[in-house]
Design an enzyme around this catalytic site. Structure first.
Site, PDB file in Angstrom:
ATOM      1  N   HIS A  90      -1.828  -1.913  13.384  1.00 57.12           N
ATOM      2  CA  HIS A  90      -3.222  -2.347  13.428  1.00 57.12           C
ATOM      3  C   HIS A  90      -3.391  -3.254  14.638  1.00 57.12           C
ATOM      4  O   HIS A  90      -2.452  -3.955  15.009  1.00 57.12           O
ATOM      5  CB  HIS A  90      -3.590  -3.166  12.186  1.00 57.12           C
ATOM      6  CG  HIS A  90      -3.439  -2.420  10.904  1.00 57.12           C
ATOM      7  ND1 HIS A  90      -4.120  -1.269  10.628  1.00 57.12           N
ATOM      8  CD2 HIS A  90      -2.669  -2.661   9.824  1.00 57.12           C
ATOM      9  CE1 HIS A  90      -3.794  -0.838   9.440  1.00 57.12           C
ATOM     10  NE2 HIS A  90      -2.901  -1.652   8.918  1.00 57.12           N
TER      11      HIS A  90
ATOM     12  N   CYS B 286       3.399   6.505  10.266  1.00 61.10           N
ATOM     13  CA  CYS B 286       3.429   7.177   8.978  1.00 61.10           C
ATOM     14  C   CYS B 286       4.670   8.057   8.837  1.00 61.10           C
ATOM     15  O   CYS B 286       4.676   8.991   8.034  1.00 61.10           O
ATOM     16  CB  CYS B 286       2.164   8.012   8.739  1.00 61.10           C
ATOM     17  SG  CYS B 286       0.680   7.031   8.831  1.00 61.10           S
TER      18      CYS B 286
ATOM     19  N   ARG C  80       0.841  -1.205   0.000  1.00 60.38           N
ATOM     20  CA  ARG C  80       0.000   0.000   0.000  1.00 60.38           C
ATOM     21  C   ARG C  80       0.877   1.256   0.000  1.00 60.38           C
ATOM     22  O   ARG C  80       2.064   1.176   0.261  1.00 60.38           O
ATOM     23  CB  ARG C  80      -0.924   0.010   1.227  1.00 60.38           C
ATOM     24  CG  ARG C  80      -0.172   0.073   2.536  1.00 60.38           C
ATOM     25  CD  ARG C  80      -1.021   0.433   3.728  1.00 60.38           C
ATOM     26  NE  ARG C  80      -0.304   0.103   4.949  1.00 60.38           N
ATOM     27  CZ  ARG C  80       0.692   0.826   5.443  1.00 60.38           C
ATOM     28  NH1 ARG C  80       1.093   1.907   4.812  1.00 60.38           N
ATOM     29  NH2 ARG C  80       1.309   0.467   6.540  1.00 60.38           N
TER      30      ARG C  80
ATOM     31  N   THR D  98       2.592   1.610   9.878  1.00 62.27           N
ATOM     32  CA  THR D  98       1.461   1.832  10.777  1.00 62.27           C
ATOM     33  C   THR D  98       1.181   0.581  11.620  1.00 62.27           C
ATOM     34  O   THR D  98       1.728  -0.481  11.365  1.00 62.27           O
ATOM     35  CB  THR D  98       0.204   2.309  10.035  1.00 62.27           C
ATOM     36  OG1 THR D  98      -0.688   2.875  10.995  1.00 62.27           O
ATOM     37  CG2 THR D  98      -0.520   1.165   9.329  1.00 62.27           C
TER      38      THR D  98
END
Lengths: 213, 260
Positions: A72, A163, A65, A70
């Site tokens: 999760h 990020c 992506r 990041t």
């Protein structure tokens, strides 16, 4: 759902969408503790060794992506829209802005005043990031998407520079909103349908699998 | 050869970062097979190949940000071995220079521009009628046209071999005294007059397509001109006293405040 499993599901849905055999999809799920690195991500934004991550029960995945690194995990709603942009707008910027709008409108329904920050894709509230965005597009079909912190244990973000930004993260729970993730999912789906002008139908995970076959 | 260009991923997007080549130069690619990836604002996009063939050249390397429509690579279609390779070679030579300007968003698709200007530049020495290389003054053109003189037959004595008025007059005088060669073909001057001045001025003039941003700016300017009322106002002011005061204060230190 496990990240790799979700990744495989996305790939199958994207291929089916590209062939035009299924309509647009919106997958909403939660991942176990996972740290993912985007295509343009910098490995140095991972602050812990893979060894430490393993001991903390976090899996590490490099993925395709957009965006940087990041996290999760449980309590975070991850959304993967599989949308053929040729049937909406052939505009990746408009797509990202619309995803942000879905999340902003969703948060507004829970009395959270969220906004965009120019140049910093994602959704912000009070200078803290509440939702992250990272998208992949193949032949105008989108995959990956967004991650909204509902009751996310924010301490897991300490392992990374989210990020690539040294700005704080937040969650709906931290802002004092007590809500079940399922309710937030329903709200997201409603706003998604409105903004992308799609009629939303709820499919159980099994049905989604059948949709591909 | 098919040019592979940086695609436009949306109305507001004027450039993209080439993040990854999925094929190497020399690799075989199928039409619509993912060829490279670009990144714009947290979105990674796989770009499919516009044609089947061999990836002949990569003009933009990974990590570079280029404007949309910039040629990032060339694909040799069919890819039938040595014959096509040899034909590609001369084309590759003029194309070798562009990568540097191509990296700037201001110059989309420059590799395609040079060949057309280079091609007509080559034949003139042999073919009659075309202008000789180098700039020609309008006076020289007019003189040559009126006297039906083929400028290719004149050796210039001006700066950089430029043909001057004296050269043309000298040539005409020489032709008159020795009318041995009544050669000057009739269509020649006609053809010369048709040739746009730009053809000879290869030194400084460079034609390049407008970038999307320039096109949009032009469109908006025309639109605002068409949709706004245009008014000219004229104000008359007597500046005599002001001018006098400025003159009076010029040598003094107060001067700085009046920006004189």
């Amino acid at each position: 759902m496990d990240y790799t499993e979700a990744f495989r599901l996305q790939r199958e849905l994207v291929a089916a969408r590209q062939r035009g055999v299924i309509p647009d999809q919106l997958i909403l799920l939660e991942h176990p503790h996972t740290i993912t690195l985007g295509r343009n991500g910098k490995r140095e934004h991972l602050l812990a060794s893979e060894d430490i991550l393993q001991r903390a029960g976090i899996s590490f995945q490099e993925t395709d992506r957009g965006g940087d690194i990041t996290y999760h995990g449980p309590g975070q709603i991850v959304g993967y829209p599989i949308v053929d942009l040729r049937e909406w707008q052939r505009d990746v910027a408009a797509y990202v802005r619309s995803i942000e709008q879905v999340l902003i409108d969703t948060l507004a329904d829970f009395a959270i005043d969220a906004e965009r920050v120019a140049g910093l894709t994602g959704v912000w509230t009070g200078g803290r990031k509440i939702a992250a965005i990272g998208v992949h597009i193949s032949r105008w079909v989108t995959s990956h998407g967004f991650a909204l912190n509902v009751t996310t244990d924010l301490s897991y973000f300490q392992y990374i520079v989210p990020c690539g930004l040294t700005l704080p993260v937040t969650s709906m729970a931290e802002l004092g909103v007590r809500v079940e993730p399922q309710e937030v999912e329903r709200t997201i789906a409603r706003h998604f349908g409105r903004i992308f002008e799609r009629e939303m139908t709820v499919l159980a995970p099994v049905e989604m699998g059948e949709a591909i076959l | 050869m098919t040019d592979v260009v940086m695609p436009q991923m949306g109305e507001s997007i004027v450039e993209g970062t080439l993040t990854k080549w999925l094929k190497k130069a020399g690799d075989r690619v199928e039409r619509d097979e993912p060829l490279f990836e670009i990144s714009t604002d947290k979105v990674d996009t796989e770009i499919p190949s516009p044609a089947a063939g061999t990836l002949a050249e990569i003009l933009v390397e990974e990590g570079k940000t280029v404007g949309i429509n910039t040629v990032v690579a060339k694909i040799e279609e069919g890819g039938n071995g040595a014959g096509a390779k040899a034909a590609a070679k001369p084309a590759a030579a003029p194309a070798a220079a562009p990568p540097a300007p191509a990296a700037k968003p201001a110059a989309p698709a420059p590799p395609s521009a040079p060949p057309p200007t280079a091609a007509p530049a080559a034949p003139p020495p042999s073919s009659e009628g075309a202008d000789p290389a180098g700039p020609l003054s309008p006076l020289v053109r007019k003189l040559a046209r009126e006297n039906s003189v083929d400028l290719n037959r004149i050796t210039g004595t001006g700066a950089g071999g430029r043909i001057t008025k004296q050269d043309v007059e000298g040539y005409i005088a020489a032709q008159k005294s020795a009318p041995a060669a009544p050669a000057p073909a009739k269509p020649a001057p006609a053809a010369a007059s048709v040739t746009p001045p730009a053809a000879g001025g290869q030194a400084k003039t460079r034609v390049e397509p407008m970038s999307t941003m320039r096109i949009k700016i032009a469109e908006h300017m025309i639109m605002s001109q068409a949709t706004s009322a245009h008014v000219t106002t004229v104000h008359r002011a007597d500046m005599t006293k002001v001018a006098r005061m400025r003159a009076r204060n010029k040598p003094s230190r107060v001067c700085g405040r009046f920006r004189c």
